[in-house]
Design a protein around this motif. Structure first.
Motif, PDB file in Angstrom:
ATOM      1  N   ARG A 137      51.990  24.068  52.091  1.00  0.00           N
ATOM      2  CA  ARG A 137      52.837  22.695  51.197  1.00  0.00           C
ATOM      3  C   ARG A 137      51.920  22.080  51.594  1.00  0.00           C
ATOM      4  N   ASN A 138      52.240  21.651  53.202  1.00  0.00           N
ATOM      5  CA  ASN A 138      51.731  20.509  54.059  1.00  0.00           C
ATOM      6  C   ASN A 138      50.095  19.693  54.241  1.00  0.00           C
ATOM      7  N   GLU A 139      49.516  20.511  53.965  1.00  0.00           N
ATOM      8  CA  GLU A 139      47.745  20.910  54.162  1.00  0.00           C
ATOM      9  C   GLU A 139      46.841  20.447  52.647  1.00  0.00           C
ATOM     10  N   PRO A 140      45.411  19.492  52.358  1.00  0.00           N
ATOM     11  CA  PRO A 140      45.247  19.323  51.380  1.00  0.00           C
ATOM     12  C   PRO A 140      44.537  20.832  51.593  1.00  0.00           C
ATOM     13  N   ILE A 141      44.063  21.401  50.591  1.00  0.00           N
ATOM     14  CA  ILE A 141      43.444  22.573  50.410  1.00  0.00           C
ATOM     15  C   ILE A 141      41.683  22.402  49.346  1.00  0.00           C
ATOM     16  N   THR A 142      40.765  22.436  50.536  1.00  0.00           N
ATOM     17  CA  THR A 142      39.306  22.520  50.035  1.00  0.00           C
ATOM     18  C   THR A 142      39.212  23.764  49.056  1.00  0.00           C
ATOM     19  N   ARG A 143      37.957  22.889  48.128  1.00  0.00           N
ATOM     20  CA  ARG A 143      37.884  24.125  46.994  1.00  0.00           C
ATOM     21  C   ARG A 143      37.277  25.249  47.538  1.00  0.00           C
ATOM     22  N   THR A 144      36.770  25.388  48.376  1.00  0.00           N
ATOM     23  CA  THR A 144      36.260  26.229  48.856  1.00  0.00           C
ATOM     24  C   THR A 144      37.452  27.583  49.095  1.00  0.00           C
ATOM     25  N   ALA A 145      38.201  26.765  49.872  1.00  0.00           N
ATOM     26  CA  ALA A 145      40.025  27.430  50.256  1.00  0.00           C
ATOM     27  C   ALA A 145      40.712  28.111  49.234  1.00  0.00           C
ATOM     28  N   PHE A 146      40.671  27.272  47.656  1.00  0.00           N
ATOM     29  CA  PHE A 146      41.097  27.256  46.863  1.00  0.00           C
ATOM     30  C   PHE A 146      40.590  29.205  46.040  1.00  0.00           C
ATOM     31  N   ASP A 147      39.233  29.011  46.400  1.00  0.00           N
ATOM     32  CA  ASP A 147      38.549  29.952  45.543  1.00  0.00           C
ATOM     33  C   ASP A 147      39.009  30.852  46.430  1.00  0.00           C
ATOM     34  N   GLU A 148      39.172  31.490  46.849  1.00  0.00           N
ATOM     35  CA  GLU A 148      39.173  31.926  47.956  1.00  0.00           C
ATOM     36  C   GLU A 148      40.138  32.746  47.950  1.00  0.00           C
ATOM     37  N   ILE A 149      41.783  32.095  47.827  1.00  0.00           N
ATOM     38  CA  ILE A 149      42.478  32.335  47.350  1.00  0.00           C
ATOM     39  C   ILE A 149      42.857  33.082  45.707  1.00  0.00           C
ATOM     40  N   GLN A 150      42.462  32.140  45.489  1.00  0.00           N
ATOM     41  CA  GLN A 150      42.313  32.583  43.929  1.00  0.00           C
ATOM     42  C   GLN A 150      41.712  34.290  44.046  1.00  0.00           C
ATOM     43  N   ALA A 151      40.399  34.391  44.109  1.00  0.00           N
ATOM     44  CA  ALA A 151      40.239  35.596  44.475  1.00  0.00           C
ATOM     45  C   ALA A 151      40.603  37.197  45.191  1.00  0.00           C
ATOM     46  N   ASN A 152      41.255  36.427  45.903  1.00  0.00           N
ATOM     47  CA  ASN A 152      41.407  37.525  47.012  1.00  0.00           C
ATOM     48  C   ASN A 152      43.297  36.842  47.448  1.00  0.00           C
ATOM     49  N   PRO A 153      44.213  36.618  46.950  1.00  0.00           N
ATOM     50  CA  PRO A 153      45.537  36.142  46.502  1.00  0.00           C
ATOM     51  C   PRO A 153      45.930  36.361  47.795  1.00  0.00           C
ATOM     52  N   PRO A 154      46.553  35.808  48.785  1.00  0.00           N
ATOM     53  CA  PRO A 154      46.966  36.190  49.725  1.00  0.00           C
ATOM     54  C   PRO A 154      48.314  37.707  49.612  1.00  0.00           C
ATOM     55  N   GLU A 155      49.006  37.959  50.415  1.00  0.00           N
ATOM     56  CA  GLU A 155      51.048  38.636  49.795  1.00  0.00           C
ATOM     57  C   GLU A 155      51.597  37.679  49.593  1.00  0.00           C
ATOM     58  N   TRP A 156      52.238  36.016  50.136  1.00  0.00           N
ATOM     59  CA  TRP A 156      52.554  35.208  49.526  1.00  0.00           C
ATOM     60  C   TRP A 156      52.609  34.960  47.848  1.00  0.00           C
ATOM     61  N   LEU A 157      51.672  35.344  48.404  1.00  0.00           N
ATOM     62  CA  LEU A 157      50.548  34.234  46.274  1.00  0.00           C
ATOM     63  C   LEU A 157      51.242  35.364  44.882  1.00  0.00           C
ATOM     64  N   ALA A 158      50.740  36.586  45.662  1.00  0.00           N
ATOM     65  CA  ALA A 158      51.206  38.095  45.162  1.00  0.00           C
ATOM     66  C   ALA A 158      52.646  38.236  44.909  1.00  0.00           C
ATOM     67  N   GLU A 159      52.769  38.054  45.786  1.00  0.00           N
ATOM     68  CA  GLU A 159      54.789  38.181  45.967  1.00  0.00           C
ATOM     69  C   GLU A 159      54.850  37.167  44.716  1.00  0.00           C
ATOM     70  N   LEU A 160      55.188  35.558  45.128  1.00  0.00           N
ATOM     71  CA  LEU A 160      55.079  34.553  43.973  1.00  0.00           C
ATOM     72  C   LEU A 160      54.800  34.528  42.451  1.00  0.00           C
ATOM     73  N   ARG A 161      53.960  35.492  42.456  1.00  0.00           N
ATOM     74  CA  ARG A 161      53.721  35.656  40.889  1.00  0.00           C
ATOM     75  C   ARG A 161      54.760  36.880  40.023  1.00  0.00           C
ATOM     76  N   ARG A 162      54.298  37.814  41.087  1.00  0.00           N
ATOM     77  CA  ARG A 162      55.282  39.000  40.695  1.00  0.00           C
ATOM     78  C   ARG A 162      56.666  38.313  41.164  1.00  0.00           C
ATOM     79  N   THR A 163      57.024  38.057  41.634  1.00  0.00           N
ATOM     80  CA  THR A 163      59.070  37.488  41.240  1.00  0.00           C
ATOM     81  C   THR A 163      59.308  36.504  41.240  1.00  0.00           C
TER      82      THR A 163
END
Length: 126
Positions: A28-54
């Motif tokens: 929430r507090n830091e801007p994200i680079t395109r590279t980091a964003f693409d990595e999060i999309q390709a390999n979602p961290p557990e917190w993102l997978a959980e948010l998408r699930r529940t």
């Protein structure tokens, strides 16, 4: 060398289909680079997978999961976020507003298909 593109956390959350307020503080507090964003999309961290699930899910995701438009949610007075559990309960209950809005959305989709087919036929005839 060109500077890497950076996006605001709000933009990244919107593109990921999550509520920014539900994301971890470091997201929430830091801007994200395109590279980091693409990595999060390709390999979602557990917190993102959980948010998408529940959830909680933002309104566009709630609308899509319920099969209605965002306007339909507004007409029904649904203006809060919902969890997956809330959405499943509504789909089981099928209140009258949801039946009506799903029908309206189905009609809109059918009309969009009809218009697209009509335009395609007209274009191929030219």
């Amino acid at each position: 060398m060109a500077q890497e593109q950076i996006m605001k956390p709000e933009t990244a959350a919107k593109k990921l289909g999550i509520l920014l307020s539900a994301a971890p503080e470091e997201f929430r507090n830091e801007p994200i680079t395109r590279t980091a964003f693409d990595e999060i999309q390709a390999n979602p961290p557990e917190w993102l997978a959980e948010l998408r699930r529940t959830g909680p899910h933002p309104r566009p995701v709630v609308a899509a999961k319920l099969g209605v438009s965002i306007s339909g949610l507004a007409r029904a007075g649904v203006d809060d976020t919902m969890t997956t559990e809330d959405i499943k309960a509504l789909l089981t209950e099928m209140p009258a507003w949801l039946v009506t809005e799903r029908s309206t959305q189905a009609e809109v989709r059918a009309e969009n298909v009809r218009v697209k087919e009509q335009r395609a036929a007209k274009a191929s005839a030219e």
